[in-house]
Design a protein around this motif. Structure first.
Motif, short mmCIF file in Angstrom:
data_model
loop_
_atom_site.label_atom_id
_atom_site.label_comp_id
_atom_site.label_asym_id
_atom_site.label_seq_id
_atom_site.Cartn_x
_atom_site.Cartn_y
_atom_site.Cartn_z
N HIS A 243 1.29 -1.55 -0.11
CA HIS A 243 -0.19 -0.72 0.05
C HIS A 243 0.45 1.70 -0.04
N PRO A 244 1.33 1.85 -0.83
CA PRO A 244 2.04 3.00 -1.00
C PRO A 244 1.27 4.21 -0.35
N PRO A 245 2.19 4.64 0.31
CA PRO A 245 1.29 5.89 1.02
C PRO A 245 1.20 7.07 -0.17
N ALA A 246 0.18 7.68 -0.15
CA ALA A 246 -0.38 8.91 -1.20
C ALA A 246 0.47 9.93 -0.35
N PRO A 247 0.16 11.06 -1.75
CA PRO A 247 0.73 12.44 -1.18
C PRO A 247 0.41 13.34 -0.51
N ILE A 248 0.49 14.18 0.62
CA ILE A 248 0.02 14.92 1.54
C ILE A 248 0.40 16.20 0.30
N HIS A 249 -1.05 16.81 -0.06
CA HIS A 249 -0.94 18.05 0.05
C HIS A 249 -0.93 19.34 1.16
N MET A 250 -0.01 19.93 1.56
CA MET A 250 0.15 20.78 2.76
C MET A 250 -0.62 22.50 2.30
N ALA A 251 -1.71 22.34 2.78
CA ALA A 251 -2.42 23.80 2.93
C ALA A 251 -1.38 25.01 2.53
N SER A 252 -1.62 26.34 2.07
CA SER A 252 -0.56 27.21 2.52
C SER A 252 -0.54 27.49 2.98
N ALA A 253 0.57 28.22 4.19
CA ALA A 253 -0.05 28.29 5.44
C ALA A 253 -0.04 30.59 5.19
N SER A 254 -0.85 31.03 5.88
CA SER A 254 -0.87 32.40 5.53
C SER A 254 0.55 32.75 6.34
N HIS A 255 1.06 34.26 5.95
CA HIS A 255 2.15 35.43 6.04
C HIS A 255 1.45 35.86 7.31
N HIS A 256 2.22 35.94 8.91
CA HIS A 256 2.03 37.64 8.91
C HIS A 256 3.42 37.53 9.75
N GLN A 257 3.41 38.61 10.61
CA GLN A 257 4.61 39.08 10.52
C GLN A 257 4.84 39.00 11.82
N ASP A 258 6.56 38.47 12.34
CA ASP A 258 6.65 38.46 13.23
C ASP A 258 8.01 38.95 14.20
N ALA A 259 7.80 40.00 15.14
CA ALA A 259 8.05 40.91 16.03
C ALA A 259 9.54 40.47 16.16
N TYR A 260 9.91 38.97 16.47
CA TYR A 260 10.64 37.54 16.89
C TYR A 260 11.78 37.47 15.76
N THR A 261 11.74 37.86 15.16
CA THR A 261 12.63 38.17 13.86
C THR A 261 13.67 37.91 14.14
N PRO A 262 14.45 37.24 13.51
CA PRO A 262 15.94 36.52 13.38
C PRO A 262 17.26 37.58 14.12
N GLU A 263 17.14 38.74 13.67
CA GLU A 263 17.88 39.72 13.83
C GLU A 263 17.61 39.86 16.01
N VAL A 264 16.56 40.37 16.22
CA VAL A 264 15.64 40.70 17.57
C VAL A 264 16.28 39.26 18.45
N VAL A 265 15.97 38.26 17.74
CA VAL A 265 16.21 36.90 18.95
C VAL A 265 17.99 36.60 19.11
N ALA A 266 18.57 36.95 18.16
CA ALA A 266 20.42 37.76 17.83
C ALA A 266 20.77 38.33 19.03
N ALA A 267 20.23 39.04 18.61
CA ALA A 267 20.29 40.62 19.62
C ALA A 267 20.40 39.90 21.32
N VAL A 268 18.54 39.39 21.55
CA VAL A 268 18.79 38.98 22.79
C VAL A 268 20.06 38.27 23.40
N ALA A 269 19.38 37.50 22.42
CA ALA A 269 20.39 35.49 22.78
C ALA A 269 21.38 35.95 23.45
N GLU A 270 22.29 36.71 23.11
CA GLU A 270 23.55 37.60 23.31
C GLU A 270 24.01 37.09 24.86
N PHE A 271 22.67 38.00 25.19
CA PHE A 271 23.40 38.17 26.95
C PHE A 271 22.90 36.11 27.52
#
Length: 335
Positions: A243-271
Motif C-alpha cells: 500500500h504505497p503512501p499517498a502524497p499529502i498536499h499541505m495547505a499554504s500557511a498564511s504569512h504574518h509579520q512576526d516581531a521575533y525576527t532573527p535579528e531580534v532573537v540574536a540580539a536578545v540571545a547574546e545575553f
C-alpha cells in the motif's frame, strides 16, 4: 587508573579522565571494522537496487567548543536540499532509497563520524567526539534554540548552563536524551518545543551525573533502540510495498509579520552566552551599529507591545528592567 577507580568518578571528573578516552578507543577498535563492512554492504545493496542517493561520505558543519565550527562526516541518505524538512512518507520515499532508509534506521549514517574519530585518535590527536554526551548542532539549529528561549519556552537557568557546556565540551555520537528521553517520539524533532526542552535538560544533567556505569547503560540502550528501529523499518517497508503512501498536499500557511525576527532573537540571545563569546556590543565594549541598535530597540519595544507567549514559562523578555538587572534578560520562570 584501574577500572574500579574509574567506576567511582562522577560528572566532569569522569568526563575529563584519561581512562574514559582509552575505554572509548578500545570500543572503537572493535567496532570500526564492522562499520566499514556495513557501509560497503549498504552501498552494494544500493547499487543492486539502483537506488539514490549515493551513500557516499558527505561533510557537515557543526558548532563546536569555543564557538568555532568543525566538519562532521556522514553518509548521504537523502536527495534534495536537507534544509527542506520531509513532511510525508510519500516524500520520504521519493527522496530516499531502500538502502538509505535502512541506513537511517540502524544509524549507519553516523558511522563515518566514528571512523573519522578513531583515525584521529590513532594519529595521536586529541578527541573531537566521545561516545556519550551532547550532539553538536549546526547554526540553524542553534538559532532555533535561541528563539525558543527568547519566546519563553526554555527555562533560563538550564538554557544558560546549556550554552556553557555546548561551548566547552566536545561533541558525542549518542545522547542520553535519545536513549532515555524518547527523543524519537517527538513529531518534528527539534522543531518541537518538547524536544528542545528535553535536549537541554538531559544535556545539562549529564554533565553532573555521568559515570562509567551510566555510559555503559546508554550504549546498551542505543543497541536496543537500533534493533527496534530495524524491526519497525522492515514492517513499514513491507506495508508500503503493498500500500504505497499517498502524497499529502499541505495547505499554504498564511504569512504574518512576526516581531521575533532573527535579528531580534540574536540580539536578545547574546545575553545568555558565556561572557567571552558575547559580542563586544553585548559586553558593553562598543556602540552597536544601526542594524544592531534597531534590533535591540525592537526587542525592548516588544516587552511593552506583545502579549506574553502562550506557554507555561514566564515571558521571555521582561518589561522595563529594574535596577540591578541587565536589560534584555528574560525573567526566571515561576516555580
Amino acid at each position: 587508573m584501574n577500572r574500579r577507580e574509574a567506576g567511582r568518578l562522577v560528572g566532569t571528573a569522569w568526563l575529563d579522565s584519561d581512562y574514559r578516552v582509552a575505554w572509548e578507543t578500545r570500543i572503537m577498535r572493535r567496532r570500526v571494522p564492522l562499520y566499514r563492512a556495513g557501509i560497503a554492504a549498504l552501498r552494494g545493496l544500493n547499487a543492486v537496487t539502483g537506488g539514490r542517493p549515493s551513500l557516499q561520505r558527505t561533510r557537515w558543519e557543526r558548532v563546536g567548543p569555543h564557538g568555532g565550527t568543525f566538519v562532521m562526516d556522514k553518509l548521504e541518505t537523502m536527495t534534495g536540499r536537507t534544509d527542506h524538512p520531509v513532511t510525508s512518507r510519500a516524500e520520504l520515499r521519493a527522496r530516499t532509497s531502500f538502502a538509505s532508509r535502512l541506513a537511517r534506521a540502524i544509524s549507519a549514517d553516523e558511522w563515518p563520524q566514528m571512523m573519522a574519530e578513531y583515525d584521529r585518535r590513532r594519529r595521536g590527536e586529541r578527541p573531537q567526539y566521545h561516545y556519550v554526551g551532547h550532539r553538536p548542532l549546526n547554526t540553524a539549529s542553534h538559532a532555533l534554540m535561541d528563539e525558543a528561549w527568547v519566546r519563553g519556552e526554555l527555562p533560563t537557568d538550564e538554557f544558560r548552563a546549556w550554552n556553557v557546556l555546548k561551548h566547552e565540551d566536545d561533541g558525542a555520537f549518542y545522547s542520553e536524551f535519545f536513549t532515555h528521553g524518547n527523543a524519537r517520539g517527538y513529531p518534528g524533532g527539534e522543531t518541537n518545543p518538547g524536544f528542545r526542552l528535553g535536549r537541554i535538560s538531559f544535556d545539562v544533567s549529564w554533565r553532573d551525573k555521568a559515570t562509567l556505569a551510566l555510559e555503559h547503560q546508554v550504549l546498551r540502550r542505543s543497541r536496543a533502540l537500533r534493533a527496534k528501529e530495524l524491526l519497525k523499518f522492515l514492517r513499514t517497508e513491507l506495508h508500503e510495498a503493498i500500500h504505497p503512501p499517498a502524497p499529502i498536499h499541505m495547505a499554504s500557511a498564511s504569512h504574518h509579520q512576526d516581531a521575533y525576527t532573527p535579528e531580534v532573537v540574536a540580539a536578545v540571545a547574546e545575553f545568555a552566552k558565556p561572557n567571552d563569546l558575547r559580542s563586544p556590543t553585548a559586553r558593553g565594549e562598543t556602540v552597536p551599529n544601526r542594524t544592531q541598535a534597531l534590533s535591540v530597540e525592537v526587542a525592548n519595544a516588544m516587552a511593552h507591545a506583545l502579549p506574553p507567549p502562550h506557554t507555561s514559562a514566564a515571558p521571555a523578555i521582561p518589561p522595563r528592567p529594574r535596577p540591578g538587572r541587565r536589560p534584555g534578560l528574560p525573567r526566571q520562570p515561576e516555580r
